[in-house]
Scaffold this motif. Structure first.
Motif, mmCIF file in Angstrom:
data_model
loop_
_atom_site.group_PDB
_atom_site.id
_atom_site.type_symbol
_atom_site.label_atom_id
_atom_site.label_comp_id
_atom_site.label_asym_id
_atom_site.label_seq_id
_atom_site.Cartn_x
_atom_site.Cartn_y
_atom_site.Cartn_z
ATOM 1 N N SER A 62 -15.131 -12.810 -6.001
ATOM 2 C CA SER A 62 -14.793 -12.890 -4.585
ATOM 3 C C SER A 62 -15.917 -13.530 -3.773
ATOM 4 O O SER A 62 -15.666 -14.405 -2.945
ATOM 5 C CB SER A 62 -14.479 -11.489 -4.047
ATOM 6 O OG SER A 62 -14.068 -11.568 -2.712
ATOM 7 N N TYR B 93 -6.377 -6.778 -9.804
ATOM 8 C CA TYR B 93 -6.808 -6.448 -8.436
ATOM 9 C C TYR B 93 -5.835 -7.156 -7.503
ATOM 10 O O TYR B 93 -5.718 -8.378 -7.545
ATOM 11 C CB TYR B 93 -8.235 -6.946 -8.177
ATOM 12 C CG TYR B 93 -9.278 -6.205 -8.974
ATOM 13 C CD1 TYR B 93 -10.063 -5.232 -8.370
ATOM 14 C CD2 TYR B 93 -9.468 -6.471 -10.323
ATOM 15 C CE1 TYR B 93 -11.025 -4.543 -9.096
ATOM 16 C CE2 TYR B 93 -10.412 -5.783 -11.060
ATOM 17 C CZ TYR B 93 -11.188 -4.820 -10.448
ATOM 18 O OH TYR B 93 -12.118 -4.138 -11.170
ATOM 19 N N ALA B 94 -5.143 -6.377 -6.682
ATOM 20 C CA ALA B 94 -4.168 -6.947 -5.754
ATOM 21 C C ALA B 94 -4.692 -6.836 -4.327
ATOM 22 O O ALA B 94 -5.626 -6.098 -4.051
ATOM 23 C CB ALA B 94 -2.835 -6.220 -5.889
ATOM 24 N N ASN B 95 -4.060 -7.585 -3.443
ATOM 25 C CA ASN B 95 -4.405 -7.560 -2.028
ATOM 26 C C ASN B 95 -5.738 -8.274 -1.772
ATOM 27 O O ASN B 95 -6.526 -7.837 -0.936
ATOM 28 C CB ASN B 95 -4.438 -6.112 -1.515
ATOM 29 C CG ASN B 95 -4.188 -6.034 -0.038
ATOM 30 O OD1 ASN B 95 -3.632 -6.954 0.552
ATOM 31 N ND2 ASN B 95 -4.598 -4.945 0.573
ATOM 32 N N ARG C 212 0.188 -14.790 -4.963
ATOM 33 C CA ARG C 212 0.346 -13.335 -4.989
ATOM 34 C C ARG C 212 -0.909 -12.586 -4.549
ATOM 35 O O ARG C 212 -0.906 -11.368 -4.479
ATOM 36 C CB ARG C 212 0.753 -12.877 -6.391
ATOM 37 C CG ARG C 212 2.165 -13.308 -6.750
ATOM 38 C CD ARG C 212 2.579 -12.763 -8.066
ATOM 39 N NE ARG C 212 1.966 -13.583 -9.121
ATOM 40 C CZ ARG C 212 2.005 -13.310 -10.393
ATOM 41 N NH1 ARG C 212 2.577 -12.235 -10.821
ATOM 42 N NH2 ARG C 212 1.435 -14.116 -11.270
ATOM 43 N N HIS C 213 -2.011 -13.325 -4.319
ATOM 44 C CA HIS C 213 -3.292 -12.734 -3.898
ATOM 45 C C HIS C 213 -3.777 -11.702 -4.912
ATOM 46 O O HIS C 213 -4.187 -10.602 -4.559
ATOM 47 C CB HIS C 213 -3.182 -12.099 -2.500
ATOM 48 C CG HIS C 213 -2.550 -12.989 -1.489
ATOM 49 N ND1 HIS C 213 -3.204 -14.096 -0.986
ATOM 50 C CD2 HIS C 213 -1.323 -12.977 -0.921
ATOM 51 C CE1 HIS C 213 -2.400 -14.702 -0.132
ATOM 52 N NE2 HIS C 213 -1.258 -14.062 -0.084
ATOM 53 N N THR C 214 -3.683 -12.067 -6.192
ATOM 54 C CA THR C 214 -4.129 -11.160 -7.252
ATOM 55 C C THR C 214 -5.226 -11.801 -8.084
ATOM 56 O O THR C 214 -5.306 -13.029 -8.209
ATOM 57 C CB THR C 214 -2.969 -10.774 -8.198
ATOM 58 O OG1 THR C 214 -2.436 -11.960 -8.791
ATOM 59 C CG2 THR C 214 -1.882 -10.004 -7.467
ATOM 60 N N ASN D 155 -6.644 -14.330 1.249
ATOM 61 C CA ASN D 155 -5.863 -15.553 1.088
ATOM 62 C C ASN D 155 -6.827 -16.745 1.167
ATOM 63 O O ASN D 155 -7.026 -17.313 2.230
ATOM 64 C CB ASN D 155 -4.791 -15.635 2.175
ATOM 65 C CG ASN D 155 -3.879 -16.817 1.996
ATOM 66 O OD1 ASN D 155 -3.903 -17.481 0.963
ATOM 67 N ND2 ASN D 155 -3.079 -17.097 2.997
ATOM 68 N N GLN E 222 -9.512 -1.505 0.213
ATOM 69 C CA GLN E 222 -8.213 -2.095 0.524
ATOM 70 C C GLN E 222 -7.593 -2.820 -0.672
ATOM 71 O O GLN E 222 -6.507 -3.361 -0.562
ATOM 72 C CB GLN E 222 -8.346 -3.072 1.693
ATOM 73 C CG GLN E 222 -8.722 -2.411 2.988
ATOM 74 C CD GLN E 222 -8.872 -3.412 4.119
ATOM 75 O OE1 GLN E 222 -8.895 -4.613 3.894
ATOM 76 N NE2 GLN E 222 -8.961 -2.909 5.332
ATOM 77 N N THR E 223 -8.291 -2.817 -1.790
ATOM 78 C CA THR E 223 -7.814 -3.511 -2.972
ATOM 79 C C THR E 223 -7.089 -2.543 -3.893
ATOM 80 O O THR E 223 -7.581 -1.448 -4.163
ATOM 81 C CB THR E 223 -9.003 -4.151 -3.725
ATOM 82 O OG1 THR E 223 -9.676 -5.027 -2.838
ATOM 83 C CG2 THR E 223 -8.527 -4.920 -4.937
ATOM 84 N N ILE E 224 -5.911 -2.941 -4.351
ATOM 85 C CA ILE E 224 -5.131 -2.120 -5.275
ATOM 86 C C ILE E 224 -5.528 -2.511 -6.691
ATOM 87 O O ILE E 224 -5.463 -3.682 -7.069
ATOM 88 C CB ILE E 224 -3.624 -2.343 -5.055
ATOM 89 C CG1 ILE E 224 -3.257 -1.991 -3.613
ATOM 90 C CG2 ILE E 224 -2.805 -1.526 -6.052
ATOM 91 C CD1 ILE E 224 -1.895 -2.510 -3.183
#
Length: 186
Positions: free
Chosen positions: A168, A56-58, A146-148, A61, A180-182
């Motif tokens: 999260s 899961y990216a994005n 990397r916020h992953t 922070n 908004q999450t990749i």
């Protein structure tokens, strides 16, 4: 972990008196039990099957929570999810280690279904049946830089998404916006 890295440099020094890699490994096992436990922790995570990893990216922070109450709350939430859907996971254990300055590892162990195994007694040739509940394991790796969030678990998209949302909300104390999450499997 910086202490681990510093001590590993001492252990892997080519001028060390140990002759082979096996000698060095055995020396770590005997003389550095904390390093040995951490190394085993990371080996267990690294050896998990590649086909079960999802990234899961994005992500927000945020600095992750690592205190015992947060780990227990996270484990309890995952346990409740599995217990309601699969009638397993009523017992749990969450283990945390920091691998680098920004990389955080969480191993979650849940009680799996109980099964009966035929085994031989160690002291004689008698065969007996034993019931045991092995563990269902998952790894969660959060990279602050990397916020992953990477998850290794069995159960498909519902499990991955639920673990990501729980991580999260409990560990990052932030809501995860799935639009908004990749998400990618690898």
């Amino acid at each position: 972990n910086y202490e681990l890295e510093a001590e590993c440099k001492i252990i892997t020094d080519p001028s060390a008196s140990e002759k082979s890699l096996y000698d060095k490994v055995f020396m770590v096992y005997l003389n550095y039990p904390d390093i040995w436990k951490k190394a085993c922790f990371f080996i267990e995570a690294d050896m998990m099957q590649n086909r079960f990893w999802t990234r899961y990216a994005n992500l927000p922070n945020m600095h992750p929570r690592t205190d015992k109450p947060s780990l227990d709350a996270f484990g309890k939430a995952i346990s409740d999810f599995f217990w309601k859907r699969q009638i397993r996971g009523n017992k749990f254990h969450v283990q945390y280690e920091q691998r680098s300055e920004k990389e955080h590892y969480y191993l979650v162990f849940l009680s799996d279904f109980s099964n009966t195994y035929d085994v031989f007694e160690p002291d004689n040739d008698e065969m007996v049946s034993r019931s045991e509940s092995r563990t269902l394991s998952m790894a969660i790796v959060f990279d602050e830089e990397r916020h992953t969030l990477e998850i290794n678990a069995h159960g498909g998209r519902e499990v991955y998404d639920t673990v990501a949302l729980l991580f999260s909300s409990i560990i990052l104390v932030s809501e995860l916006n799935m639009q908004q999450t990749i998400i990618s499997n690898y």
